[in-house]
Design an enzyme around this catalytic site. Structure first.
Site, mmCIF file in Angstrom:
data_model
loop_
_atom_site.group_PDB
_atom_site.id
_atom_site.type_symbol
_atom_site.label_atom_id
_atom_site.label_comp_id
_atom_site.label_asym_id
_atom_site.label_seq_id
_atom_site.Cartn_x
_atom_site.Cartn_y
_atom_site.Cartn_z
ATOM 1 N N HIS A 33 57.903 18.839 1.308
ATOM 2 C CA HIS A 33 58.380 19.319 0.012
ATOM 3 C C HIS A 33 59.387 20.433 0.277
ATOM 4 O O HIS A 33 59.710 20.741 1.442
ATOM 5 C CB HIS A 33 57.209 19.791 -0.857
ATOM 6 N N HIS A 36 58.686 22.999 3.061
ATOM 7 C CA HIS A 36 58.967 22.568 4.442
ATOM 8 C C HIS A 36 60.474 22.590 4.715
ATOM 9 O O HIS A 36 60.918 22.972 5.799
ATOM 10 C CB HIS A 36 58.474 21.132 4.668
ATOM 11 N N GLN A 60 41.613 19.506 11.841
ATOM 12 C CA GLN A 60 41.505 20.596 10.872
ATOM 13 C C GLN A 60 40.868 20.159 9.556
ATOM 14 O O GLN A 60 40.912 20.897 8.574
ATOM 15 C CB GLN A 60 42.854 21.288 10.662
ATOM 16 N N SER A 203 51.682 20.264 -0.307
ATOM 17 C CA SER A 203 51.624 18.791 -0.292
ATOM 18 C C SER A 203 50.535 18.281 -1.217
ATOM 19 O O SER A 203 50.587 17.151 -1.699
ATOM 20 C CB SER A 203 51.367 18.293 1.132
ATOM 21 N N ARG A 204 49.504 19.105 -1.453
ATOM 22 C CA ARG A 204 48.384 18.661 -2.295
ATOM 23 C C ARG A 204 48.700 18.745 -3.794
ATOM 24 O O ARG A 204 47.911 18.249 -4.601
ATOM 25 C CB ARG A 204 47.129 19.471 -1.974
HETATM 26 O O1 PAF Z 1 50.484 24.104 7.878
HETATM 27 C C1 PAF Z 1 50.317 22.925 8.249
HETATM 28 O O2 PAF Z 1 50.909 21.982 7.722
HETATM 29 C C2 PAF Z 1 49.362 22.641 9.384
HETATM 30 O O3 PAF Z 1 48.260 23.488 9.338
HETATM 31 C C3 PAF Z 1 50.030 22.664 10.772
HETATM 32 C C4 PAF Z 1 50.528 24.053 11.110
HETATM 33 C C5 PAF Z 1 51.183 21.687 10.815
HETATM 34 C C6 PAF Z 1 49.024 22.256 11.845
HETATM 35 O O4 PAF Z 1 48.548 20.964 11.641
#
Ligand code: PAF
Length: 308
Positions: A33, A36, A60, A203-204
């Protein structure tokens, strides 16, 4: 723009770069988005090569979380990066030349079950910072982030890395990781991109529509109310935080569930009782947006402001 899906192919490209080129890496999980893209734009002002990594990192996510439904939009992501390149000013140092989008098997050769005590291999933890704030509700989260970022830094070999202020705890933890593991990498933290109504880009956010989308900016509004109290001369954390809670109670009742609103110092993320001016204390909050109709999932939102 070249896309590499394996460590070996990326490394061959990285080894071919001349010694005077600089590499700026923007780690992402895809579903790109404007937030980024602002990281990639910042990277393009200071590096000859911008590498965007796109890897939805299972480590994660807890087994109960939204790994399976997390948005996957690779074609749109690549198109957005091409469009960004086309929009860069002639004064930019470089552009997005490379996307590193490895498979799960490349990144976790021993596999990556979501249940922690079934995991095999090397994992990185930044203590005690990873247990604070988000870590209270998501104890697996920063172990997964620190592990994948260590792998990504090691593979991509950046001079500079770019992260968003929205994930403030992530930036504090990864700065600590860079320092403690002697990575010769500089981190730039880029301000949070927001929708017109203040909602931090995430993104969510695609999971929010109708009533829920309309109500979601209450999180930012609550933080702003707390900031106003601080700017009015108040230093007691309890009073500042109460201002945020009141907004959430008044405007979020029924649809939102507050997880935490907190004031923490920016080194070890310890909670503060009094906000010292000039120290850059982190005011952060997390909440769940609850389902309003059958079939909707709960959506977790986080946001923060720095009290200067
Ligand atoms: O912020 C994120 O999108 C994620 O936590 C990252 C830093 C890409 C690690 O997977």
């Amino acid at each position: 723009m070249q896309v590499y899906n394996s460590v070996a192919s990326y490394r061959a490209w990285r080894a071919s770069l001349s010694a005077d080129s600089t590499v700026g890496v923007v780690p992402t999980m895809g579903a790109l988005h404007a937030g980024h893209l602002s990281l990639a734009r910042a990277a393009a002002t200071a590096n000859t090569h911008v590498v965007v990594t796109i890897f939805l990192n299972p480590a994660q996510f807890a087994p109960t979380e939204d790994l399976a439904s997390y948005p996957k939009t690779m074609d749109q992501d690549l198109a957005a990066l091409e469009a960004l390149n086309a929009s860069l000013p002639p004064s930019a140092s470089g552009q997005v030349t490379t996307v590193f989008a490895p498979t799960v098997a490349e990144m976790y050769p021993a596999g990556i079950p979501l249940v922690r005590n079934e995991q095999v291999g090397t994992f990185i933890e930044v203590v005690p910072l990873s247990a604070a704030l988000e870590g209270g509700t998501r104890p697996h989260f920063f172990r997964g982030v620190a592990t994948v970022c260590t792998k990504l830094f090691n593979i991509t070999r950046p001079h500079n890395v770019y992260f968003g202020q929205k994930d403030v705890q992530q930036t504090v933890i990864l700065k600590r990781l860079l320092r403690d593991l002697h990575f010769d990498i500089t981190m730039t933290v880029v301000p949070t991109e927001r929708e017109a109504d203040g909602l931090a880009m995430s993104s969510r956010n695609v999971f929010l529509s109708g009533e829920r989308r309309k109500a979601a900016p209450v999180l930012y509004k609550a933080l702003r109310a707390a900031e106003d109290v601080y700017n009015g001369g108040e230093g007691r954390a309890s009073v500042i935080l109460e201002a945020a809670r009141q907004v959430l109670e008044r405007e979020g009742a029924g649809m939102m569930k507050l997880d935490y609103v907190s004031l923490n110092e920016s080194e070890l993320l310890r909670e503060v009782d009094t906000v010292e001016r000039g120290k850059g204390v982190i005011l952060s909050a997390a909440m769940w947006v609850l389902p309003t109709v059958e079939g909707e999932g709960t959506v977790r939102l986080i946001d923060n402001l720095i009290l200067e």
